[in-house]
Scaffold this active site. Structure first.
Site, mmCIF file in Angstrom:
data_model
loop_
_atom_site.group_PDB
_atom_site.id
_atom_site.type_symbol
_atom_site.label_atom_id
_atom_site.label_comp_id
_atom_site.label_asym_id
_atom_site.label_seq_id
_atom_site.Cartn_x
_atom_site.Cartn_y
_atom_site.Cartn_z
ATOM 1 N N SER A 54 -53.594 59.838 37.368
ATOM 2 C CA SER A 54 -55.048 59.825 37.197
ATOM 3 C C SER A 54 -55.476 59.128 35.915
ATOM 4 C CB SER A 54 -55.566 61.260 37.089
ATOM 5 O OG SER A 54 -55.329 61.968 38.253
ATOM 6 N N HIS A 72 -54.014 54.693 42.973
ATOM 7 C CA HIS A 72 -54.672 55.961 42.616
ATOM 8 C C HIS A 72 -55.611 56.425 43.733
ATOM 9 C CE1 HIS A 72 -57.628 58.263 39.838
ATOM 10 N NE2 HIS A 72 -56.730 59.077 40.338
ATOM 11 N N GLU A 85 -57.981 53.311 43.814
ATOM 12 C CA GLU A 85 -57.976 52.353 42.710
ATOM 13 C C GLU A 85 -56.606 51.686 42.649
ATOM 14 O OE1 GLU A 85 -60.915 53.873 39.213
ATOM 15 O OE2 GLU A 85 -59.089 55.026 39.417
ATOM 16 N N ASN A 119 -62.050 58.150 36.740
ATOM 17 C CA ASN A 119 -61.889 59.289 35.817
ATOM 18 C C ASN A 119 -62.438 59.016 34.419
ATOM 19 O OD1 ASN A 119 -60.857 60.975 37.733
ATOM 20 N ND2 ASN A 119 -58.746 60.309 37.387
HETATM 21 C C1 LIG Z 1 -58.868 63.550 39.516
HETATM 22 C C2 LIG Z 1 -58.631 62.183 40.029
HETATM 23 O O1 LIG Z 1 -57.644 61.535 39.607
HETATM 24 C C3 LIG Z 1 -59.544 61.465 40.963
HETATM 25 C C4 LIG Z 1 -60.272 62.299 41.943
HETATM 26 O O2 LIG Z 1 -59.834 62.504 43.034
HETATM 27 S S1 LIG Z 1 -61.702 62.955 41.409
HETATM 28 C C5 LIG Z 1 -62.273 63.909 42.789
HETATM 29 C C6 LIG Z 1 -62.995 63.041 43.778
HETATM 30 N N1 LIG Z 1 -63.449 63.886 44.841
HETATM 31 C C7 LIG Z 1 -64.682 64.386 44.888
HETATM 32 O O3 LIG Z 1 -65.499 64.110 44.032
HETATM 33 C C8 LIG Z 1 -64.940 65.299 46.042
HETATM 34 C C9 LIG Z 1 -66.344 65.825 46.048
HETATM 35 N N2 LIG Z 1 -66.540 66.663 47.215
HETATM 36 C C10 LIG Z 1 -66.799 66.161 48.450
HETATM 37 O O4 LIG Z 1 -66.931 64.954 48.631
HETATM 38 C C11 LIG Z 1 -66.961 67.154 49.573
HETATM 39 O O5 LIG Z 1 -67.303 68.397 49.029
HETATM 40 C C12 LIG Z 1 -65.658 67.291 50.456
HETATM 41 C C13 LIG Z 1 -65.393 65.955 51.172
HETATM 42 C C14 LIG Z 1 -64.441 67.694 49.640
HETATM 43 C C15 LIG Z 1 -65.865 68.387 51.472
HETATM 44 O O6 LIG Z 1 -66.989 68.067 52.240
HETATM 45 P P1 LIG Z 1 -67.875 69.200 52.961
HETATM 46 O O7 LIG Z 1 -68.690 68.485 53.935
HETATM 47 O O8 LIG Z 1 -68.523 70.051 51.950
HETATM 48 O O9 LIG Z 1 -66.815 70.181 53.557
HETATM 49 P P2 LIG Z 1 -66.244 70.391 54.998
HETATM 50 O O10 LIG Z 1 -67.257 70.067 56.056
HETATM 51 O O11 LIG Z 1 -65.669 71.743 54.971
HETATM 52 O O12 LIG Z 1 -65.076 69.332 55.045
HETATM 53 C C16 LIG Z 1 -65.278 67.999 55.433
HETATM 54 C C17 LIG Z 1 -63.934 67.449 55.707
HETATM 55 O O13 LIG Z 1 -63.188 67.445 54.482
HETATM 56 C C18 LIG Z 1 -61.924 68.050 54.719
HETATM 57 N N3 LIG Z 1 -61.460 68.715 53.528
HETATM 58 C C19 LIG Z 1 -62.142 69.568 52.746
HETATM 59 N N4 LIG Z 1 -61.368 69.972 51.758
HETATM 60 C C20 LIG Z 1 -60.170 69.369 51.929
HETATM 61 C C21 LIG Z 1 -58.945 69.404 51.239
HETATM 62 N N5 LIG Z 1 -58.788 70.127 50.149
HETATM 63 N N6 LIG Z 1 -57.928 68.640 51.689
HETATM 64 C C22 LIG Z 1 -58.054 67.886 52.797
HETATM 65 N N7 LIG Z 1 -59.191 67.826 53.501
HETATM 66 C C23 LIG Z 1 -60.233 68.555 53.064
HETATM 67 C C24 LIG Z 1 -62.166 69.055 55.815
HETATM 68 O O14 LIG Z 1 -60.945 69.340 56.494
HETATM 69 C C25 LIG Z 1 -63.137 68.312 56.697
HETATM 70 O O15 LIG Z 1 -62.386 67.408 57.509
HETATM 71 P P3 LIG Z 1 -62.616 67.356 59.074
HETATM 72 O O16 LIG Z 1 -64.015 66.886 59.202
HETATM 73 O O17 LIG Z 1 -61.584 66.348 59.481
HETATM 74 O O18 LIG Z 1 -62.374 68.728 59.590
HETATM 75 N N1 LIG Z 2 -55.849 66.718 41.832
HETATM 76 C C1 LIG Z 2 -56.573 65.615 41.956
HETATM 77 O O1 LIG Z 2 -57.767 65.677 42.239
HETATM 78 C C2 LIG Z 2 -55.925 64.294 41.755
HETATM 79 C C3 LIG Z 2 -54.693 64.184 41.170
HETATM 80 N N2 LIG Z 2 -54.128 62.955 40.981
HETATM 81 C C4 LIG Z 2 -52.823 62.828 40.349
HETATM 82 O O2 LIG Z 2 -51.829 63.090 41.341
HETATM 83 C C5 LIG Z 2 -50.723 63.750 40.730
HETATM 84 C C6 LIG Z 2 -50.477 65.062 41.442
HETATM 85 O O3 LIG Z 2 -51.630 65.857 41.370
HETATM 86 P P1 LIG Z 2 -51.824 67.104 42.354
HETATM 87 O O4 LIG Z 2 -51.310 66.787 43.710
HETATM 88 O O5 LIG Z 2 -53.213 67.562 42.172
HETATM 89 O O6 LIG Z 2 -50.852 68.165 41.670
HETATM 90 P P2 LIG Z 2 -50.200 69.482 42.291
HETATM 91 O O7 LIG Z 2 -49.915 70.376 41.141
HETATM 92 O O8 LIG Z 2 -51.010 69.962 43.446
HETATM 93 O O9 LIG Z 2 -48.818 68.931 42.914
HETATM 94 C C7 LIG Z 2 -47.773 68.374 42.175
HETATM 95 C C8 LIG Z 2 -46.501 68.662 42.918
HETATM 96 O O10 LIG Z 2 -45.420 67.939 42.325
HETATM 97 C C9 LIG Z 2 -44.347 68.859 42.140
HETATM 98 N N3 LIG Z 2 -43.433 68.374 41.108
HETATM 99 C C10 LIG Z 2 -43.396 68.678 39.782
HETATM 100 N N4 LIG Z 2 -42.373 68.039 39.197
HETATM 101 C C11 LIG Z 2 -41.729 67.340 40.166
HETATM 102 C C12 LIG Z 2 -40.590 66.516 40.192
HETATM 103 N N5 LIG Z 2 -39.861 66.288 39.094
HETATM 104 N N6 LIG Z 2 -40.187 65.969 41.364
HETATM 105 C C13 LIG Z 2 -40.889 66.200 42.501
HETATM 106 N N7 LIG Z 2 -41.996 66.979 42.539
HETATM 107 C C14 LIG Z 2 -42.420 67.540 41.388
HETATM 108 C C15 LIG Z 2 -45.044 70.148 41.789
HETATM 109 O O11 LIG Z 2 -44.170 71.258 41.848
HETATM 110 P P3 LIG Z 2 -44.474 72.501 40.815
HETATM 111 O O12 LIG Z 2 -45.796 73.063 41.251
HETATM 112 O O13 LIG Z 2 -43.319 73.437 41.060
HETATM 113 O O14 LIG Z 2 -44.503 71.916 39.441
HETATM 114 C C16 LIG Z 2 -46.130 70.166 42.865
HETATM 115 O O15 LIG Z 2 -45.643 70.579 44.110
HETATM 116 C C17 LIG Z 2 -51.052 63.879 39.233
HETATM 117 O O16 LIG Z 2 -50.515 62.768 38.559
HETATM 118 C C18 LIG Z 2 -52.570 63.844 39.238
HETATM 119 O O17 LIG Z 2 -53.109 63.388 38.034
HETATM 120 C C19 LIG Z 2 -54.727 61.805 41.402
HETATM 121 C C20 LIG Z 2 -55.926 61.851 42.040
HETATM 122 C C21 LIG Z 2 -56.653 63.104 42.221
#
Ligand SMILES: CC(=O)CC(=O)SCCNC(=O)CCNC(=O)[C@H](O)C(C)(C)COP(=O)(O)OP(=O)(O)OC[C@H]1O[C@@H](n2cnc3c(N)ncnc32)[C@H](O)[C@@H]1OP(=O)(O)O
Ligand SMILES: NC(=O)C1=CN([C@@H]2O[C@H](COP(=O)(O)OP(=O)(O)OC[C@H]3O[C@@H](n4cnc5c(N)ncnc54)[C@H](OP(=O)(O)O)[C@@H]3O)[C@@H](O)[C@H]2O)C=CC1
Length: 293
Positions: free
Chosen positions: A121, A142, A154, A192
């Site tokens: 991320s 990403h 990305e 991010n």
């Molecule tokens: C941190 C990083 O590195 C980068 C990032 O990812 S930052 C995060 C970016 N993501 C966001 O900002 C998400 C913001 N939230 C949303 O867009 C919406 O709330 C959402 C798409 C997650 C859910 O939408 P919603 O309409 O409120 O929920 P809901 O109707 O229950 O679900 C819509 C669909 O999303 C799916 N969904 C919801 N949560 C899910 C999850 N955790 N995993 C997989 N699918 C999921 C549901 O299964 C549903 O799919 P189907 O239509 O195929 O059944």
């Molecule tokens: N969460 C988000 O919204 C997003 C996350 N990312 C990036 O994706 C990556 C994963 O995030 P996310 O899926 O949320 O994290 P989670 O904590 O849900 O999953 C990470 C998984 O990797 C496992 N793990 C840890 N160390 C190892 C290893 N050495 N070999 C294999 N598996 C390992 C963990 O096990 P254990 O729990 O036992 O440590 C866990 O099952 C991060 O780099 C995050 O920044 C990118 C986009 C969005």
């Protein structure tokens, strides 16, 4: 020129890893999912099956497509099991030392022509590439969370990433039905760099008592039309991941405006990491989420 990817390895079967495995298998690719324990892998397969079954129920895919996608995913607890993949995407925790160790061990067993990618991320792609034996075949791919729903991926080139690797990654992402945004390799890339300071500011807003959890989330959902409130979204992303991203921004850009909120640090120290541990800014252990402040 792009190389066609047929077999994808995914390291880490958490929320991102299982989502990437799901969309790749549905797109017709063979997938090998790796994690540190069989328990994690079984749980990931159950999650994938659950999401695919929901898609069948709402007629987005056929039952045959669900079965075929599941059959295309195999799992392994060792990196050896990924040796013949054409592309391996690392999605383990957002800790640079963990990722570097994985790449070091992976490259020792992976075929030399394979491409290595990270779903990081925030961490420098150039620095991660330098921990591999193939910086020219290394790239940031990403995905956004939840992977099956979000349209964007990305693509981030490191300083050495060659055109073949970039073109192959672009074609791979297109095959999954997603759009790309190309980002330069700076801390936290585009999404991010913008999103996490907003989430961190929401946590400062809570920390300073400007509003409680419910008020802050309602304000941004109803007042700015965000699909989730910033604290709900932080719990969804994982508070450990949010903190790691803020630390990378703070250290990488050396600007106090990126200082992680002490309240975020406290939640992570408590092990309250959001949805994945059932507790964060909300408590998810009951029938419906209850704010913790
Ligand atoms: C941190 C990083 O590195 C980068 C990032 O990812 S930052 C995060 C970016 N993501 C966001 O900002 C998400 C913001 N939230 C949303 O867009 C919406 O709330 C959402 C798409 C997650 C859910 O939408 P919603 O309409 O409120 O929920 P809901 O109707 O229950 O679900 C819509 C669909 O999303 C799916 N969904 C919801 N949560 C899910 C999850 N955790 N995993 C997989 N699918 C999921 C549901 O299964 C549903 O799919 P189907 O239509 O195929 O059944
Ligand atoms: N969460 C988000 O919204 C997003 C996350 N990312 C990036 O994706 C990556 C994963 O995030 P996310 O899926 O949320 O994290 P989670 O904590 O849900 O999953 C990470 C998984 O990797 C496992 N793990 C840890 N160390 C190892 C290893 N050495 N070999 C294999 N598996 C390992 C963990 O096990 P254990 O729990 O036992 O440590 C866990 O099952 C991060 O780099 C995050 O920044 C990118 C986009 C969005």
């Amino acid at each position: 020129m792009a190389v066609t990817i047929k077999k994808v390895g995914v390291i880490g079967s958490g929320q991102m890893g299982n989502g990437i495995a799901q969309v790749a298998a549905l797109a017709g690719l063979d997938v090998v999912l790796n994690d540190v324990s069989d328990e994690h892998l079984k749980s990931a397969m159950a999650t994938i099956n659950g999401h695919l079954s929901r898609q069948v129920a709402r007629q987005a895919i056929t039952e045959d497509a669900r079965k075929k996608a599941l059959d295309r995913i195999t799992s392994t607890e060792t990196l050896d099991g990924l040796s013949d993949c054409d592309l391996v995407i690392e999605t383990a925790v957002e800790k640079e030392e963990v990722k570097r160790k994985i790449f070091h061990e992976l490259c020792a067993v992976l075929k030399p022509e394979a491409i290595v990618a990270t779903n990081s991320s925030s961490i420098s792609i150039t620095r991660l590439a330098a921990s591999t034996d193939r910086p020219e075949r290394f790239i940031g791919i990403h995905f956004m969370n939840p992977v099956p729903q979000m349209e964007l991926v990305e693509l981030i080139r490191g300083i050495a990433t060659d055109d073949m690797t970039f073109d192959t990654a672009k074609e791979f992402v297109g095959k999954l039905g997603k759009q790309i945004a190309v980002s330069e390799d700076f801390p936290a890339f585009i999404v991010n760099r913008i999103l996490l300071p907003m989430i961190n500011e929401a946590i400062y807003t809570l920390y300073e008592g400007v509003g409680n959890v419910e008020a802050i989330d309602a304000a941004m959902k109803l007042g700015a039309h965000h699909p989730m409130g910033p604290l709900e979204l932080a719990d969804f992303i994982g508070l450990d991941t949010c903190l790691s991203i803020m630390q990378v921004l703070h250290e990488g850009l050396a600007d106090s405006k990126y200082r992680p909120c002490p309240l975020l640090v406290k939640y992570v120290e408590a092990g309250w990491l959001g949805r994945k541990t059932q507790r964060g800014f909300y408590d998810y252990r009951g029938d419906k989420p209850v704010p913790t402040r």
